[in-house]
Scaffold this motif. Structure first.
Motif, PDB file in Angstrom:
ATOM      1  N   VAL A 482      -3.282  32.550 -36.328  1.00 21.80           N
ATOM      2  CA  VAL A 482      -4.431  32.295 -37.216  1.00 21.80           C
ATOM      3  C   VAL A 482      -3.963  31.722 -38.552  1.00 21.80           C
ATOM      4  O   VAL A 482      -4.539  30.748 -39.059  1.00 21.80           O
ATOM      5  N   PHE A 483      -2.911  32.293 -39.114  1.00 21.59           N
ATOM      6  CA  PHE A 483      -2.414  31.834 -40.418  1.00 21.59           C
ATOM      7  C   PHE A 483      -1.947  30.373 -40.334  1.00 21.59           C
ATOM      8  O   PHE A 483      -2.147  29.591 -41.275  1.00 21.59           O
ATOM      9  N   LYS A 484      -1.331  30.009 -39.205  1.00 15.81           N
ATOM     10  CA  LYS A 484      -0.874  28.614 -39.020  1.00 15.81           C
ATOM     11  C   LYS A 484      -2.059  27.673 -38.818  1.00 15.81           C
ATOM     12  O   LYS A 484      -2.057  26.545 -39.314  1.00 15.81           O
ATOM     13  N   LEU A 485      -3.078  28.133 -38.074  1.00 18.99           N
ATOM     14  CA  LEU A 485      -4.277  27.305 -37.862  1.00 18.99           C
ATOM     15  C   LEU A 485      -4.956  27.002 -39.193  1.00 18.99           C
ATOM     16  O   LEU A 485      -5.465  25.902 -39.407  1.00 18.99           O
ATOM     17  N   ALA A 486      -4.957  27.983 -40.105  1.00 22.33           N
ATOM     18  CA  ALA A 486      -5.566  27.793 -41.428  1.00 22.33           C
ATOM     19  C   ALA A 486      -4.803  26.755 -42.246  1.00 22.33           C
ATOM     20  O   ALA A 486      -5.364  26.138 -43.151  1.00 22.33           O
ATOM     21  N   ARG A 487      -3.540  26.549 -41.903  1.00 25.00           N
ATOM     22  CA  ARG A 487      -2.736  25.538 -42.600  1.00 25.00           C
ATOM     23  C   ARG A 487      -2.811  24.174 -41.920  1.00 25.00           C
ATOM     24  O   ARG A 487      -2.086  23.250 -42.277  1.00 25.00           O
ATOM     25  N   GLY A 488      -3.687  24.062 -40.908  1.00 28.05           N
ATOM     26  CA  GLY A 488      -3.910  22.771 -40.262  1.00 28.05           C
ATOM     27  C   GLY A 488      -3.060  22.499 -39.036  1.00 28.05           C
ATOM     28  O   GLY A 488      -3.100  21.392 -38.483  1.00 28.05           O
ATOM     29  N   GLU A 489      -2.279  23.489 -38.547  1.00 24.91           N
ATOM     30  CA  GLU A 489      -1.469  23.307 -37.337  1.00 24.91           C
ATOM     31  C   GLU A 489      -2.361  23.530 -36.113  1.00 24.91           C
ATOM     32  O   GLU A 489      -2.551  24.660 -35.669  1.00 24.91           O
ATOM     33  N   LYS A 490      -2.906  22.474 -35.573  1.00 29.96           N
ATOM     34  CA  LYS A 490      -3.924  22.582 -34.513  1.00 29.96           C
ATOM     35  C   LYS A 490      -3.411  23.196 -33.209  1.00 29.96           C
ATOM     36  O   LYS A 490      -4.179  23.756 -32.443  1.00 29.96           O
ATOM     37  N   ASP A 491      -2.109  23.029 -32.926  1.00 26.42           N
ATOM     38  CA  ASP A 491      -1.574  23.555 -31.664  1.00 26.42           C
ATOM     39  C   ASP A 491      -0.646  24.745 -31.909  1.00 26.42           C
ATOM     40  O   ASP A 491       0.277  24.997 -31.141  1.00 26.42           O
ATOM     41  N   ALA A 492      -0.901  25.511 -32.980  1.00 20.81           N
ATOM     42  CA  ALA A 492      -0.064  26.673 -33.323  1.00 20.81           C
ATOM     43  C   ALA A 492      -0.096  27.702 -32.196  1.00 20.81           C
ATOM     44  O   ALA A 492      -1.103  27.862 -31.513  1.00 20.81           O
ATOM     45  N   GLY A 493       1.039  28.385 -32.025  1.00 23.06           N
ATOM     46  CA  GLY A 493       1.107  29.471 -31.049  1.00 23.06           C
ATOM     47  C   GLY A 493       1.375  29.011 -29.639  1.00 23.06           C
ATOM     48  O   GLY A 493       1.165  27.847 -29.292  1.00 23.06           O
ATOM     49  N   PRO A 494       1.852  29.929 -28.784  1.00 26.52           N
ATOM     50  CA  PRO A 494       2.125  29.594 -27.383  1.00 26.52           C
ATOM     51  C   PRO A 494       0.833  29.438 -26.588  1.00 26.52           C
ATOM     52  O   PRO A 494      -0.221  29.937 -26.990  1.00 26.52           O
ATOM     53  N   THR A 495       0.902  28.721 -25.475  1.00 28.98           N
ATOM     54  CA  THR A 495      -0.245  28.595 -24.569  1.00 28.98           C
ATOM     55  C   THR A 495       0.197  29.064 -23.185  1.00 28.98           C
ATOM     56  O   THR A 495       1.024  28.429 -22.543  1.00 28.98           O
ATOM     57  N   HIS A 496      -0.347  30.205 -22.762  1.00 26.04           N
ATOM     58  CA  HIS A 496       0.020  30.782 -21.460  1.00 26.04           C
ATOM     59  C   HIS A 496      -1.008  30.347 -20.411  1.00 26.04           C
ATOM     60  O   HIS A 496      -2.141  30.809 -20.419  1.00 26.04           O
TER      61      HIS A 496
END
Length: 507
Positions: A482-496
């Motif tokens: 969430v914190f990365k998404l707020a900084r504009g990183e649209k694909d932040a985090g892993p995708t399982h």
């Protein structure tokens, strides 16, 4: 010799259900303290504070740009089913309901004017939780075999945390079904039946039947039909209600200062409203404000994420802002308007046969308190009904009707997710299940309309917690994303994801 009528099952259930509700929200059982802290309140505000700090107070700093984004939100800018603005309207139609009229009155009756302060605090932390839900809903979406995008907490748990967390997604969906049938359906049906009874003298069962038929006509068309109605009705009804409340407050402007003093004093001093001032711990004011705040704005509950997931956008941050705006509009604006009218407007009210100045000090409870305050503000009659009662009742009927539409979709998504865990689930099977759910939904509206209101409100507190707890755990685990998404990183985090033979063919 006449025999007294045996209490109904609903009446017999009130006491045990109240005990469970009080244990979850206050930490008491039979009025005796079992835990030294209110468990659900601590969890909700604690995770909200964690995310707010991690976001560096983004929801407050970016509130202005979120309002600017309302106009851009009418345009589709990516994959999805409905426009970002329609997704917000759909989420708001689920949020703005009986909690904004009857729920605020119930909070004041339980915890006194101070409960409103704690409702505001819940909303501020709730904006952080709502941003997290809205952004994760876009970041993690599933696609069905016929190309439909959808999501919500069950999806961001599966795709964000992985298959080993399937149990958490299942628990969330079971909580959603419970909450949908109680808070999204029975409480709303109960309130709209009361509104129709007060306005037109219609029997509650008949009011429930009329509403059930009207809801079925809309939900038969699915999320696009619900979004279409919500986009047209919600902005109009919210604006009209706010305007009428503002007029009522202008007419009673001289008493507003005293009202705010009551709210801030009551937040930190033991007081409750039943029959005027009676001793009650501050914790009761906190519990009433937080529980009713959650009931109204649904932040942390995960429900609105299901609506935001179908928005036509590929930008998690922008839809997160839309989601937090929903919490602000619902609680800081609409609930506050209701509370100020109840606490400020003077009229001819009584408590235990004694005359009192305000509706909140009277014997009135729930929607009757709100309706009485508006009637005192606008006492002129139309066909024998005070204009104020007419305004409050029509607002309630519209608010509740749209809530019933949206929550039917939330329940539908939960039951679909559970079905999709079964081997051999298909898209055609899903569609048959949707139809069965929509019929059941309308039957429950009819049945819920005539239940004791105290029972359904207390069940609502329990069901909200059952839905919020698994979602809050997921939000805490995914807070880094969430914190990365707020900084504009649209694909932040892993995708399982993994290909499966069942729907949605992704996990």
């Amino acid at each position: 010799m006449a025999t007294s009528q045996a209490p109904s099952l609903g009446d017999r259930l009130v006491e045990p259900v109240t005990n469970v509700s009080d244990f979850i929200w206050v930490g008491t059982w039979n009025g005796v303290e079992v835990l030294p802290f209110p468990p659900m309140t601590i969890i909700l505000l604690g995770i909200g504070l964690w995310i707010m700090i991690g976001l560096r107070f983004y929801p407050i700093i970016k509130l202005g740009s979120a309002f600017k984004g309302l106009f851009a939100g009418r345009k589709s800018q990516g994959d999805g089913e409905i426009s970002p603005f329609a997704a917000l309207s759909t989420a708001l139609s689920g949020q703005v309901g009986t909690g904004n009229l009857a729920g605020v009155a119930t909070a004041i009756a339980l915890g006194g004017p101070g409960a409103i302060f704690w409702m505001w605090i819940t909303a501020l932390f709730g904006m952080a939780l709502a941003f997290a839900e809205g952004s994760l809903a876009i970041r993690y979406r599933e696609r069905t075999s016929d190309g439909v995008l959808r999501g919500g907490p069950m999806t961001y748990i599966m795709m964000g945390l992985g298959k080993k967390w399937t149990w958490l997604a299942v628990v969330f969906c079971l909580g959603t079904l419970f909450s949908a049938l109680v808070t999204g359906n029975s409480i709303q049906a109960n309130a709209v039946a009361d509104g129709l009874n007060e306005l037109f003298g219609i029997e509650e069962w008949l009011g429930g039947l009329i509403v059930a038929i009207l809801v079925f006509i809309v939900i038969i068309g699915g999320i696009k039909s619900i979004g279409n109605v919500a986009e047209k009705v919600v902005p109009f009804m919210a604006a009209a209600y706010i305007v009428m409340a503002v007029i009522a407050l202008i007419l009673n402007f001289g008493d507003l200062g005293e009202t705010f003093a009551l709210i801030f004093h009551g937040a930190f001093n033991p007081q409750a409203a039943s029959g005027g001032f009676v001793g009650a711990a501050i914790i009761i004011a906190i519990r009433a404000g937080v529980a009713r705040g959650l009931f109204s704005n649904e932040a942390g509950q995960g429900s609105t994420a299901i609506a935001h997931a179908v928005a036509q956008t590929n930008d998690p941050e922008s839809q997160g802002r839309m989601a937090m705006l929903g919490t602000f509009i619902d609680t800081i604006v609409i609930c506050t308007m209701t509370a100020l009218v109840i606490l400020t407007v003077r009229g001819d009210f009584t408590a235990g046969g004694e005359a009192v100045l305000h509706a909140w000090q009277s014997d009135r409870v729930g929607f009757e308190m709100t309706s009485g305050a508006f009637a005192a503000a606008f006492p002129f009659t139309l066909a024998g009904i005070p204009i104020g009662t007419l305004i409050a009742s029509i607002a309630l009927i519209l608010f509740v009707f749209t809530t019933l539409l949206t929550w039917s979709y939330y329940g539908e998504r939960a039951i679909t997710f559970l079905y999709d865990r079964m081997k051999g689930s298909t898209r055609s099977g899903e569609k048959k299940l949707h139809m069965a759910w929509r019929v059941l939904w309308c039957v429950v509206i009819f049945l819920g309309a005539a239940q004791p209101s105290e029972l359904v409100w207390r069940l609502g507190d329990i069901s909200n917690a059952a839905m919020a707890l698994p979602n809050l755990l997921a939000l805490a685990l995914l807070s880094g994303v969430v914190f990365k998404l707020a900084r504009g990183e649209k694909d932040a985090g892993p995708t399982h994801t993994a290909e499966t033979p069942e729907e949605p063919e992704e996990y």
